[in-house]
Design a protein around this motif. Structure first.
Motif, PDB file in Angstrom:
ATOM      1  N   TRP A  32     -49.373   9.325   4.916  1.00  0.00           N
ATOM      2  CA  TRP A  32     -50.068   8.322   5.715  1.00  0.00           C
ATOM      3  C   TRP A  32     -50.354   8.890   7.100  1.00  0.00           C
ATOM      4  O   TRP A  32     -49.527   9.605   7.665  1.00  0.00           O
ATOM      5  CB  TRP A  32     -49.199   7.073   5.849  1.00  0.00           C
ATOM      6  CG  TRP A  32     -48.826   6.496   4.521  1.00  0.00           C
ATOM      7  CD1 TRP A  32     -49.535   5.598   3.770  1.00  0.00           C
ATOM      8  CD2 TRP A  32     -47.647   6.794   3.777  1.00  0.00           C
ATOM      9  NE1 TRP A  32     -48.873   5.318   2.607  1.00  0.00           N
ATOM     10  CE2 TRP A  32     -47.703   6.033   2.573  1.00  0.00           C
ATOM     11  CE3 TRP A  32     -46.541   7.618   3.983  1.00  0.00           C
ATOM     12  CZ2 TRP A  32     -46.709   6.078   1.606  1.00  0.00           C
ATOM     13  CZ3 TRP A  32     -45.540   7.678   3.017  1.00  0.00           C
ATOM     14  CH2 TRP A  32     -45.632   6.914   1.856  1.00  0.00           C
TER      15      TRP A  32
ATOM     16  N   THR B  44     -54.018   6.324   3.778  1.00  0.00           N
ATOM     17  CA  THR B  44     -53.493   7.459   3.027  1.00  0.00           C
ATOM     18  C   THR B  44     -54.455   8.641   3.129  1.00  0.00           C
ATOM     19  O   THR B  44     -55.673   8.473   3.251  1.00  0.00           O
ATOM     20  CB  THR B  44     -53.289   7.097   1.542  1.00  0.00           C
ATOM     21  OG1 THR B  44     -54.530   6.653   0.979  1.00  0.00           O
ATOM     22  CG2 THR B  44     -52.242   6.004   1.402  1.00  0.00           C
TER      23      THR B  44
ATOM     24  N   ASP C  20     -53.153  -2.299  11.327  1.00  0.00           N
ATOM     25  CA  ASP C  20     -51.831  -2.328  10.718  1.00  0.00           C
ATOM     26  C   ASP C  20     -51.816  -1.843   9.275  1.00  0.00           C
ATOM     27  O   ASP C  20     -50.744  -1.754   8.665  1.00  0.00           O
ATOM     28  CB  ASP C  20     -51.256  -3.751  10.765  1.00  0.00           C
ATOM     29  CG  ASP C  20     -51.011  -4.205  12.199  1.00  0.00           C
ATOM     30  OD1 ASP C  20     -50.745  -3.338  13.040  1.00  0.00           O
ATOM     31  OD2 ASP C  20     -51.097  -5.419  12.442  1.00  0.00           O
ATOM     32  N   ASP C  21     -52.970  -1.566   8.701  1.00  0.00           N
ATOM     33  CA  ASP C  21     -53.015  -1.098   7.320  1.00  0.00           C
ATOM     34  C   ASP C  21     -52.654   0.380   7.256  1.00  0.00           C
ATOM     35  O   ASP C  21     -52.956   1.156   8.167  1.00  0.00           O
ATOM     36  CB  ASP C  21     -54.412  -1.303   6.726  1.00  0.00           C
ATOM     37  CG  ASP C  21     -54.776  -2.773   6.594  1.00  0.00           C
ATOM     38  OD1 ASP C  21     -53.831  -3.576   6.463  1.00  0.00           O
ATOM     39  OD2 ASP C  21     -55.971  -3.096   6.647  1.00  0.00           O
ATOM     40  N   GLU C  22     -52.017   0.771   6.172  1.00  0.00           N
ATOM     41  CA  GLU C  22     -51.683   2.180   5.977  1.00  0.00           C
ATOM     42  C   GLU C  22     -52.919   2.935   5.507  1.00  0.00           C
ATOM     43  O   GLU C  22     -53.637   2.482   4.608  1.00  0.00           O
ATOM     44  CB  GLU C  22     -50.559   2.322   4.952  1.00  0.00           C
ATOM     45  CG  GLU C  22     -49.220   1.777   5.428  1.00  0.00           C
ATOM     46  CD  GLU C  22     -48.136   1.970   4.387  1.00  0.00           C
ATOM     47  OE1 GLU C  22     -48.480   2.117   3.199  1.00  0.00           O
ATOM     48  OE2 GLU C  22     -46.947   1.995   4.768  1.00  0.00           O
TER      49      GLU C  22
ATOM     50  N   THR D  46     -51.589   8.410  11.195  1.00  0.00           N
ATOM     51  CA  THR D  46     -51.683   7.571  12.382  1.00  0.00           C
ATOM     52  C   THR D  46     -52.098   8.445  13.556  1.00  0.00           C
ATOM     53  O   THR D  46     -51.842   9.655  13.557  1.00  0.00           O
ATOM     54  CB  THR D  46     -50.340   6.883  12.724  1.00  0.00           C
ATOM     55  OG1 THR D  46     -49.318   7.896  12.818  1.00  0.00           O
ATOM     56  CG2 THR D  46     -49.944   5.870  11.667  1.00  0.00           C
TER      57      THR D  46
END
Length: 231
Positions: free
Chosen positions: A95, A69, A65-67, A97
């Motif tokens: 960011w 970068t 769940d952490d972003e 994903t």
């Protein structure tokens, strides 16, 4: 002239080399950070394809769940041999994903949500808002620019050299004339030799009468430019 947003989109969607620098990823080899494919989505997000065992994919997968970068750094190198060959760099940060199931087996699609965009090229330095980047279009010649410049250099070298006459004699003697960059608005040429600009020479920009839409319009514009230089 092309806007900073258009120039950045052009670099992103060109064949220029790029690396994705991810926060927390250290010790990776440069080739492990190079996306195999990069495209721009409808909202201006970047989609990058990496091997599934890439450090980029591992970082994005294990972040939960952490972003995470990252910065996509693009380096634009002139496709013809010329002094000071790097034409520019662009940085797109945001960011990342993973997007499972959207790439071929053994590959993973990584989404870069754009937060900041900056550019340093032949036109100067600039920052671009994400909304401007999303709304911009790449130059219509981007897919053909490298081939066209190489063709001008190898086949039309004398005609390109004749463009000296449109610049004037005040710059001093010229030893080399090299087509450096091409877009829908015009042609940039690098003149190398001793003169007021010093040993590194100088660049000159030759604007087309109107922006070209494709290689057919470019052909007409180049013929007109060469004809003006021959007068």
């Amino acid at each position: 002239m092309p806007s900073a947003a258009e120039r950045t989109r052009t670099l992103v969607q060109s064949t220029c080399s790029s690396v994705l620098l991810v926060t927390g990823v250290v010790g990776a080899r440069p080739e492990q950070l190079m996306p195999d494919i990069r495209t721009v989505g409808p909202e201006g997000e970047l989609f990058l394809v990496f091997p599934v065992d890439s450090p980029v994919v591992r970082a994005a997968t294990h972040a939960q769940d952490d972003e995470v970068t990252a910065v996509l750094e693009i380096t634009d190198v002139a496709p013809v041999a010329v002094p000071h060959r790097i034409r520019g760099r662009a940085w797109v940060s945001g960011w990342i994903t993973c997007v499972p199931g959207m790439a071929e087996p053994g590959r993973m699609l990584v989404r870069l949500e754009v937060d900041e965009v900056s550019l340093d090229d032949l036109w100067g330095t600039a920052t671009v808002e994400p909304e401007e980047f999303a709304a911009a279009s790449p130059d219509p010649l981007v897919e053909h620019e490298a081939e066209l410049l190489q063709h001008l250099h190898s086949v039309h070298g004398e005609q390109v050299r004749a463009l000296c006459g449109l610049v004037g004699a005040a710059r001093g003697p010229v030893e080399r004339v090299t087509p450096l960059a091409l877009d829908r608005f015009g042609l940039r040429v690098r003149f190398s030799g001793e003169g007021r600009a010093g040993p590194g020479g100088f660049d000159a920009r030759f604007d087309f009468p109107e922006p070209v839409r494709d290689v057919y319009g470019l052909r007409r514009a180049m013929h007109a430019l060469f004809a003006a230089a021959a007068e």
